[in-house]
Design an enzyme around this catalytic site. Sequence first.
Site, PDB file in Angstrom:
ATOM      1  N   CYS A 180       4.347  -6.717  79.047  1.00 44.25           N
ATOM      2  CA  CYS A 180       4.549  -8.032  79.672  1.00 44.25           C
ATOM      3  C   CYS A 180       5.488  -7.716  80.962  1.00 44.25           C
ATOM      4  CB  CYS A 180       4.716  -9.142  78.936  1.00 44.25           C
ATOM      5  SG  CYS A 180       6.151  -9.027  77.949  1.00 44.25           S
ATOM      6  N   GLU A 207       5.530 -16.977  74.951  1.00 46.49           N
ATOM      7  CA  GLU A 207       6.145 -15.537  75.603  1.00 46.49           C
ATOM      8  C   GLU A 207       4.613 -15.177  76.425  1.00 46.49           C
ATOM      9  OE1 GLU A 207       8.844 -14.555  76.685  1.00 46.49           O
ATOM     10  OE2 GLU A 207      10.083 -15.631  75.131  1.00 46.49           O
TER      11      GLU A 207
END
Length: 495
Positions: free
Chosen positions: A291, A257
Amino acid sequence: MMKTILENPLLKNQCYINGKWVGAKSGQVKLLRNPANNEVLVDIPQLSREEIKYAINAASHAMVGWRELSGKQRSLYLRKWFDLVQAHRDDLASLIVFEEGKPFVEALAEVDYAASFIEWFAEEAKRVKGDVMAPPQAGSRIIVLKEPIGVCATITPWNFPAAMITRKIAPALAAGCTAIAKPAQQTPLTAFGLAFLAEKAGIPAGVFNVVTGKASDIGDEFTSNPIIKKISFTGSTEIGRHLIQQSAQTIKKVSMELGGNAPFIVFNDADVEKAVEGLIATKFRNTGQACISANRVYVQEGIYDAFIQVLKDKVGKLKVGNGFDKTVQQGPLIDTSALEKVEEHIADALKKGANLVQGGKRHGLGGLFFEPTVLSGVTQNMLVCREETFGPIAPVIRFHSEADVVKMANDTEYGLAAYLFSKDAERIWRVSAAIESGMIGINTGAISNEVAPFGGIKESGLGREGSIYGMDEYLELKYLAWHGAGENKLKEGEN
Ligand code: NAP
């Protein structure tokens, strides 16, 4: 409200290995500081590589018993852990505010989000199923089983210190794997707090371990040790790439990720008020350090001026300060280099012709606080569009057509999240199909939850977390080719 971290009942500053709380044998520690005021909180053990190896061996021994449990038995352990996390949500949230700095209300939301993964995978533990397939030869069977992959290692960042851990550990444990977690050096206390609650839930020794120390030593051991079968990483693309390369030596399964550069696109037919609210939710949450935070804001020319005006008004009212002040909406940045990156991005944009609409400098509170900032007249060649800023800047770009904006949105190596605001259903379908990203928020800035598959494409990652797909990352398929098992003709007579 707690005044000092020492009052927190979940405070632990030792690693959790094989069911024991341990410091480094060498006595080496690192000081942990509060980003809101630079105060020293506690010291944190710096384990040696030998101690990391010991944790991996402990997890391997623990897996023998853990994988033998039924899914339902593992589910009950996870459910107890979930209940304890819920019961201690204020304590966990307070650990997050102390070490990460986000506003308390955001920290509470993170604890709930983190808990939702434990609950979800407690439920999913009972539903692992294989397949029986039609074979090409008569009289045989093809049976596909799903088995736990083995000992897992997780490495996580500081920006969501609870949720990034539970999103990996809960599915690993539900699948029958054991795990060693390495939290970020800035946020180990939340990880220790979660381990303390797992211990209280009765999760057997060695099943979930937490280690701290020098990142490269831990990473080297995780990626080279043949006992580790799976690495699950959340963090920057640069470190993710490095871990994939290192894991190639022992052919480990990896989940990544990684970073993002999310475009936030507002079309002329959007509701401007709602679009600005959605932008503020995704852009200024956690001081822009997420993010999936909108990194570039594309607004169509027909509503551009109105959008900038509403955004300026709302951003100008955001209150900055210590996360323990309940009226605060934006905390500090995590460290000086984060602050300097934000300054560099603003300076670059202004030099290349952008206009400062709001904020733009260090906050009067000093330290790591920065003013929520809006830039207009931004263009694609500026650093704010090219790199992940990871800070509280909304850079707004004017666009003309759908085709133009999709081209600009896709002009990046990243592909994590994107956002569209429009009332035209056909346009939403068209643009969603053309956008290169793993997740798209449509008329919303809030896309994360335990039910949806979280993850990116391109250089934003590999694999998905949460959802019905999340457990597959911790399972292997085993196929049984069973010849002679498919004889259906019943036997005549007694035998
Ligand atoms: P980072 O520098 O990549 O650090 C993340 C983790 O990797 C930390 O635990 C760090 O340890 C560890 N690490 C650093 N060097 C290592 C090495 N050589 N070997 C093994 N581990 C190593 O990322 P960050 O700057 O802290 O976090 C922000 C990044 O994470 C952003 O790019 C953001 O987009 C990304 N992120 C992605 C997601 C997602 O779901 N896609 C979610 C959140 C954040 P130390 O702390 O000890 O140095």
